[in-house]
Design a protein around this motif. Structure first.
Motif, PDB file in Angstrom:
ATOM      1  N   ILE A 112     -23.899  34.398  -0.515  1.00 27.72           N
ATOM      2  CA  ILE A 112     -24.848  35.042  -1.428  1.00 27.72           C
ATOM      3  C   ILE A 112     -26.252  34.625  -0.985  1.00 27.72           C
ATOM      4  CG2 ILE A 112     -25.624  35.193  -3.838  1.00 27.72           C
ATOM      5  CD1 ILE A 112     -22.647  34.545  -4.608  1.00 27.72           C
ATOM      6  N   ASP A 113     -26.987  35.575  -0.418  1.00 29.04           N
ATOM      7  CA  ASP A 113     -28.288  35.261   0.188  1.00 29.04           C
ATOM      8  C   ASP A 113     -29.454  35.383  -0.774  1.00 29.04           C
ATOM      9  OD1 ASP A 113     -26.872  35.072   2.582  1.00 29.04           O
ATOM     10  OD2 ASP A 113     -27.251  37.173   3.076  1.00 29.04           O
ATOM     11  N   ASP A 114     -29.339  36.298  -1.717  1.00 30.85           N
ATOM     12  CA  ASP A 114     -30.465  36.566  -2.608  1.00 30.85           C
ATOM     13  C   ASP A 114     -30.135  36.203  -4.049  1.00 30.85           C
ATOM     14  OD1 ASP A 114     -32.672  37.851  -1.038  1.00 30.85           O
ATOM     15  OD2 ASP A 114     -30.970  39.080  -0.393  1.00 30.85           O
ATOM     16  N   LEU A 115     -31.041  35.429  -4.628  1.00 31.31           N
ATOM     17  CA  LEU A 115     -30.892  35.020  -6.021  1.00 31.31           C
ATOM     18  C   LEU A 115     -32.027  35.608  -6.833  1.00 31.31           C
ATOM     19  CD1 LEU A 115     -29.976  31.222  -6.055  1.00 31.31           C
ATOM     20  CD2 LEU A 115     -28.651  33.116  -7.008  1.00 31.31           C
ATOM     21  N   TYR A 116     -31.680  36.122  -7.996  1.00 31.07           N
ATOM     22  CA  TYR A 116     -32.678  36.674  -8.911  1.00 31.07           C
ATOM     23  C   TYR A 116     -32.478  36.033 -10.271  1.00 31.07           C
ATOM     24  CZ  TYR A 116     -33.196  40.316  -5.388  1.00 31.07           C
ATOM     25  OH  TYR A 116     -33.430  40.992  -4.210  1.00 31.07           O
ATOM     26  N   LEU A 117     -33.524  36.064 -11.070  1.00 31.88           N
ATOM     27  CA  LEU A 117     -33.364  35.611 -12.447  1.00 31.88           C
ATOM     28  C   LEU A 117     -34.463  36.193 -13.300  1.00 31.88           C
ATOM     29  CD1 LEU A 117     -35.475  33.041 -13.461  1.00 31.88           C
ATOM     30  CD2 LEU A 117     -34.396  32.097 -11.449  1.00 31.88           C
ATOM     31  N   GLY A 118     -34.163  36.264 -14.577  1.00 31.96           N
ATOM     32  CA  GLY A 118     -35.150  36.697 -15.550  1.00 31.96           C
ATOM     33  C   GLY A 118     -35.341  35.576 -16.549  1.00 31.96           C
ATOM     34  N   THR A 119     -36.554  35.451 -17.056  1.00 31.91           N
ATOM     35  CA  THR A 119     -36.830  34.453 -18.085  1.00 31.91           C
ATOM     36  C   THR A 119     -37.851  35.051 -19.047  1.00 31.91           C
ATOM     37  OG1 THR A 119     -37.395  32.134 -18.504  1.00 31.91           O
ATOM     38  CG2 THR A 119     -38.589  33.227 -16.720  1.00 31.91           C
TER      39      THR A 119
END
Length: 163
Positions: A112-119
């Motif tokens: 898994i190369d790309d990590l995203y997140l929302g806050t």
């Protein structure tokens, strides 16, 4: 006080719900309920079956922190449920960092190369934490189409795990 981090499943749902809702509602006045996050009642099917995971941080057997990964694409995931009990936060124990490190290692091992997140805007310390960890703020429009959006999130980040 020895910190242990390991993958957790549905048997920990109640403890995770208690930890997370307390922080969201009482500490930050975010009006989320369990009905807004049914994933916490089905950790295994929501997180693990799709190739993600859900981890708990324990001190002397007590759940004091959580982090989860939703794998939403072949090589991309979303960080969810990053919470540490107030009295266990800070540099001495470094629980948030340890949790994030475990998740990033898992991503690297699983392609898994790309990590995203929302806050959300009120979580200033969380934003600083992600920025210190080389996450870049991105516009909502830049999120991948499959990103599992949470209604309350208004700030978004991206990081490449291969760096």
């Amino acid at each position: 006080m020895k910190l242990q981090i390991h993958s957790i499943g549905n048997s920990y749902s109640e403890q995770a719900i208690d930890l997370i809702l307390t922080i969201q509602q009482k500490e930050f006045n975010v009006p989320l309920t369990i009905h807004d996050q049914p994933d916490l009642l089905q950790i295994e099917s929501f997180y693990k079956e799709a190739g993600g995971n859900f981890w708990g941080a324990f001190i002397d057997g007590e759940l004091v922190g959580t982090i989860a990964l939703v794998k939403f694409d072949e090589r991309a995931g979303a960080i969810r449920k990053m919470f540490v009990k107030k009295e266990f936060r800070g540099k001495e124990l470094n629980i948030a960092q340890e949790l994030l490190d475990v998740l990033i290692s898992f991503c690297r091992e699983n392609g898994i190369d790309d990590l995203y997140l929302g806050t959300i805007t009120v979580l200033k310390a969380a934003q600083r934490f992600y920025e210190r960890n080389d996450f870049e703020k991105i516009e909502k429009e830049k999120l991948p189409a499959q990103f599992p959006l949470m209604g309350s999130d208004d700030i978004f980040y991206h990081s490449n795990t291969t760096l």
